[in-house]
Design a protein around this motif. Structure first.
Motif, PDB file in Angstrom:
ATOM      1  N   ASP A  96       0.867  -1.180   0.000  1.00 47.88           N
ATOM      2  CA  ASP A  96       0.000   0.000   0.000  1.00 47.88           C
ATOM      3  C   ASP A  96       0.903   1.228   0.000  1.00 47.88           C
ATOM      4  O   ASP A  96       2.108   1.121  -0.295  1.00 47.88           O
ATOM      5  N   ALA A  97       0.360   2.380   0.323  1.00 48.08           N
ATOM      6  CA  ALA A  97       1.145   3.615   0.229  1.00 48.08           C
ATOM      7  C   ALA A  97       2.307   3.645   1.213  1.00 48.08           C
ATOM      8  O   ALA A  97       3.306   4.331   0.986  1.00 48.08           O
ATOM      9  N   GLU A  98       2.208   2.875   2.301  1.00 50.29           N
ATOM     10  CA  GLU A  98       3.209   2.988   3.373  1.00 50.29           C
ATOM     11  C   GLU A  98       4.093   1.776   3.552  1.00 50.29           C
ATOM     12  O   GLU A  98       5.165   1.892   4.147  1.00 50.29           O
ATOM     13  N   ILE A  99       3.641   0.596   3.112  1.00 47.18           N
ATOM     14  CA  ILE A  99       4.424  -0.610   3.383  1.00 47.18           C
ATOM     15  C   ILE A  99       4.492  -1.521   2.167  1.00 47.18           C
ATOM     16  O   ILE A  99       3.669  -1.443   1.241  1.00 47.18           O
ATOM     17  N   LEU A 100       5.470  -2.413   2.208  1.00 40.87           N
ATOM     18  CA  LEU A 100       5.618  -3.468   1.202  1.00 40.87           C
ATOM     19  C   LEU A 100       5.919  -4.769   1.941  1.00 40.87           C
ATOM     20  O   LEU A 100       6.741  -4.784   2.868  1.00 40.87           O
ATOM     21  N   ALA A 101       5.240  -5.845   1.543  1.00 43.35           N
ATOM     22  CA  ALA A 101       5.509  -7.174   2.093  1.00 43.35           C
ATOM     23  C   ALA A 101       5.875  -8.097   0.945  1.00 43.35           C
ATOM     24  O   ALA A 101       5.224  -8.088  -0.108  1.00 43.35           O
ATOM     25  N   PHE A 102       6.916  -8.897   1.134  1.00 46.99           N
ATOM     26  CA  PHE A 102       7.387  -9.784   0.069  1.00 46.99           C
ATOM     27  C   PHE A 102       8.060 -11.001   0.689  1.00 46.99           C
ATOM     28  O   PHE A 102       8.468 -10.985   1.856  1.00 46.99           O
ATOM     29  N   HIS A 103       8.181 -12.055  -0.107  1.00 51.04           N
ATOM     30  CA  HIS A 103       8.769 -13.298   0.394  1.00 51.04           C
ATOM     31  C   HIS A 103      10.287 -13.144   0.569  1.00 51.04           C
ATOM     32  O   HIS A 103      10.962 -12.567  -0.290  1.00 51.04           O
ATOM     33  N   ASP A 104      10.788 -13.696   1.679  1.00 45.71           N
ATOM     34  CA  ASP A 104      12.232 -13.707   1.905  1.00 45.71           C
ATOM     35  C   ASP A 104      12.900 -14.598   0.853  1.00 45.71           C
ATOM     36  O   ASP A 104      12.397 -15.665   0.514  1.00 45.71           O
ATOM     37  N   ILE A 105      14.045 -14.157   0.360  1.00 49.75           N
ATOM     38  CA  ILE A 105      14.742 -14.894  -0.700  1.00 49.75           C
ATOM     39  C   ILE A 105      15.344 -16.207  -0.182  1.00 49.75           C
ATOM     40  O   ILE A 105      15.583 -17.131  -0.949  1.00 49.75           O
ATOM     41  N   SER A 106      15.531 -16.281   1.126  1.00 54.78           N
ATOM     42  CA  SER A 106      16.138 -17.472   1.739  1.00 54.78           C
ATOM     43  C   SER A 106      15.287 -17.899   2.927  1.00 54.78           C
ATOM     44  O   SER A 106      15.669 -17.722   4.094  1.00 54.78           O
ATOM     45  N   PRO A 107      14.119 -18.496   2.645  1.00 54.23           N
ATOM     46  CA  PRO A 107      13.139 -18.727   3.715  1.00 54.23           C
ATOM     47  C   PRO A 107      13.645 -19.673   4.802  1.00 54.23           C
ATOM     48  O   PRO A 107      14.232 -20.706   4.510  1.00 54.23           O
ATOM     49  N   GLN A 108      13.377 -19.282   6.042  1.00 58.23           N
ATOM     50  CA  GLN A 108      13.776 -20.081   7.200  1.00 58.23           C
ATOM     51  C   GLN A 108      12.593 -20.887   7.748  1.00 58.23           C
ATOM     52  O   GLN A 108      12.728 -21.571   8.766  1.00 58.23           O
ATOM     53  N   ALA A 109      11.459 -20.798   7.089  1.00 59.28           N
ATOM     54  CA  ALA A 109      10.253 -21.529   7.479  1.00 59.28           C
ATOM     55  C   ALA A 109       9.406 -21.653   6.220  1.00 59.28           C
ATOM     56  O   ALA A 109       9.638 -20.930   5.237  1.00 59.28           O
ATOM     57  N   PRO A 110       8.398 -22.560   6.215  1.00 57.64           N
ATOM     58  CA  PRO A 110       7.565 -22.703   5.012  1.00 57.64           C
ATOM     59  C   PRO A 110       6.960 -21.376   4.553  1.00 57.64           C
ATOM     60  O   PRO A 110       6.824 -21.133   3.350  1.00 57.64           O
ATOM     61  N   THR A 111       6.563 -20.543   5.496  1.00 58.20           N
ATOM     62  CA  THR A 111       6.169 -19.169   5.172  1.00 58.20           C
ATOM     63  C   THR A 111       7.176 -18.232   5.814  1.00 58.20           C
ATOM     64  O   THR A 111       7.432 -18.323   7.020  1.00 58.20           O
ATOM     65  N   HIS A 112       7.790 -17.373   5.011  1.00 58.20           N
ATOM     66  CA  HIS A 112       8.760 -16.404   5.553  1.00 58.20           C
ATOM     67  C   HIS A 112       8.616 -15.131   4.725  1.00 58.20           C
ATOM     68  O   HIS A 112       9.075 -15.052   3.583  1.00 58.20           O
ATOM     69  N   ILE A 113       7.962 -14.166   5.342  1.00 59.30           N
ATOM     70  CA  ILE A 113       7.646 -12.909   4.655  1.00 59.30           C
ATOM     71  C   ILE A 113       8.348 -11.762   5.373  1.00 59.30           C
ATOM     72  O   ILE A 113       8.492 -11.777   6.604  1.00 59.30           O
ATOM     73  N   LEU A 114       8.797 -10.803   4.598  1.00 58.88           N
ATOM     74  CA  LEU A 114       9.386  -9.583   5.147  1.00 58.88           C
ATOM     75  C   LEU A 114       8.401  -8.443   4.941  1.00 58.88           C
ATOM     76  O   LEU A 114       7.808  -8.326   3.867  1.00 58.88           O
ATOM     77  N   VAL A 115       8.224  -7.629   5.968  1.00 60.78           N
ATOM     78  CA  VAL A 115       7.363  -6.451   5.863  1.00 60.78           C
ATOM     79  C   VAL A 115       8.221  -5.222   6.165  1.00 60.78           C
ATOM     80  O   VAL A 115       8.908  -5.180   7.203  1.00 60.78           O
ATOM     81  N   ILE A 116       8.199  -4.255   5.238  1.00 62.88           N
ATOM     82  CA  ILE A 116       9.032  -3.057   5.414  1.00 62.88           C
ATOM     83  C   ILE A 116       8.196  -1.799   5.222  1.00 62.88           C
ATOM     84  O   ILE A 116       7.258  -1.782   4.411  1.00 62.88           O
ATOM     85  N   PRO A 117       8.542  -0.757   5.960  1.00 63.42           N
ATOM     86  CA  PRO A 117       7.929   0.540   5.664  1.00 63.42           C
ATOM     87  C   PRO A 117       8.590   1.119   4.403  1.00 63.42           C
ATOM     88  O   PRO A 117       9.746   0.810   4.114  1.00 63.42           O
ATOM     89  N   LYS A 118       7.853   1.952   3.681  1.00 68.27           N
ATOM     90  CA  LYS A 118       8.461   2.604   2.513  1.00 68.27           C
ATOM     91  C   LYS A 118       9.359   3.771   2.930  1.00 68.27           C
ATOM     92  O   LYS A 118      10.219   4.190   2.157  1.00 68.27           O
ATOM     93  N   GLY A 119       9.164   4.253   4.125  1.00 73.32           N
ATOM     94  CA  GLY A 119      10.021   5.317   4.641  1.00 73.32           C
ATOM     95  C   GLY A 119      11.423   4.803   4.935  1.00 73.32           C
ATOM     96  O   GLY A 119      11.639   3.605   5.144  1.00 73.32           O
ATOM     97  N   GLU A 120      12.364   5.743   4.976  1.00 69.94           N
ATOM     98  CA  GLU A 120      13.779   5.383   5.133  1.00 69.94           C
ATOM     99  C   GLU A 120      14.149   5.283   6.612  1.00 69.94           C
ATOM    100  O   GLU A 120      14.637   6.243   7.213  1.00 69.94           O
ATOM    101  N   TYR A 121      13.921   4.106   7.185  1.00 65.39           N
ATOM    102  CA  TYR A 121      14.262   3.851   8.579  1.00 65.39           C
ATOM    103  C   TYR A 121      15.263   2.703   8.620  1.00 65.39           C
ATOM    104  O   TYR A 121      15.046   1.650   8.006  1.00 65.39           O
ATOM    105  N   ILE A 122      16.333   2.912   9.357  1.00 64.06           N
ATOM    106  CA  ILE A 122      17.427   1.950   9.363  1.00 64.06           C
ATOM    107  C   ILE A 122      17.079   0.683  10.141  1.00 64.06           C
ATOM    108  O   ILE A 122      17.445  -0.422   9.731  1.00 64.06           O
ATOM    109  N   SER A 123      16.387   0.857  11.248  1.00 62.97           N
ATOM    110  CA  SER A 123      16.202  -0.250  12.192  1.00 62.97           C
ATOM    111  C   SER A 123      14.900  -0.051  12.960  1.00 62.97           C
ATOM    112  O   SER A 123      14.258   1.015  12.874  1.00 62.97           O
TER     113      SER A 123
END
Ligand code: 5GP
Length: 119
Positions: free
Chosen positions: A25-52
């Motif tokens: 959506d306008a604020e976040i992106l969720a996508f599959h981890d390239i190296s999954p550590q479980a059957p489902t492994h998704i990363l969720v990130i804000p679109k804003g520039e936050y380091i940690s």
């Protein structure tokens, strides 16, 4: 520490690298981890520039932080993992073994995940 515009997730946000998208959506992106550590492994990130996680919770507004975590929970429900359960992880900084310096939440699910921390 300043935000590194060349980090992998910044490149994914600019579509300079491919991703397998789960939600956006306008604020976040969720996508599959390239190296999954479980059957489902998704990363969720804000679109804003936050380091940690520390940077995000310090410098984003309470509203932005709140909406981010609401969406993490909604994504878990929408992909059908909420009933059996899942784990969210925010590796933070050096001791947290954070590799990519753009704040992200891991959502892991799909099997009994075992101990919380490995040695
Ligand atoms: P961290 O250790 O920083 O918490 O997690 C970084 C995660 O990013 C790792 O789980 C790693 O597999 C994932 N990752 C690294 N490079 C890429 C990439 O190019 N695409 C995707 N989808 N995931 C990546």
């Amino acid at each position: 520490m300043t935000y590194d515009n060349e980090n992998i997730f910044a490149k994914i946000l600019r579509s300079e690298l491919p991703k397998s998208k789960v939600f956006e959506d306008a604020e976040i992106l969720a996508f599959h981890d390239i190296s999954p550590q479980a059957p489902t492994h998704i990363l969720v990130i804000p679109k804003g520039e936050y380091i940690s996680f520390d940077d995000f919770t310090t410098n984003a507004s309470d509203e932005v932080v709140g909406r981010f975590f609401s969406r993490v929970g909604k994504i878990a429900q929408d992909i059908g993992i909420a009933e059996n359960g899942y784990r969210i992880i925010a590796n933070t900084g050096n001791d947290g073994c954070q590799e990519v310096p753009h704040f992200h939440i891991h959502i892991c699910a799909g099997k009994k995940l075992g101990r919380m921390l490995a040695d």
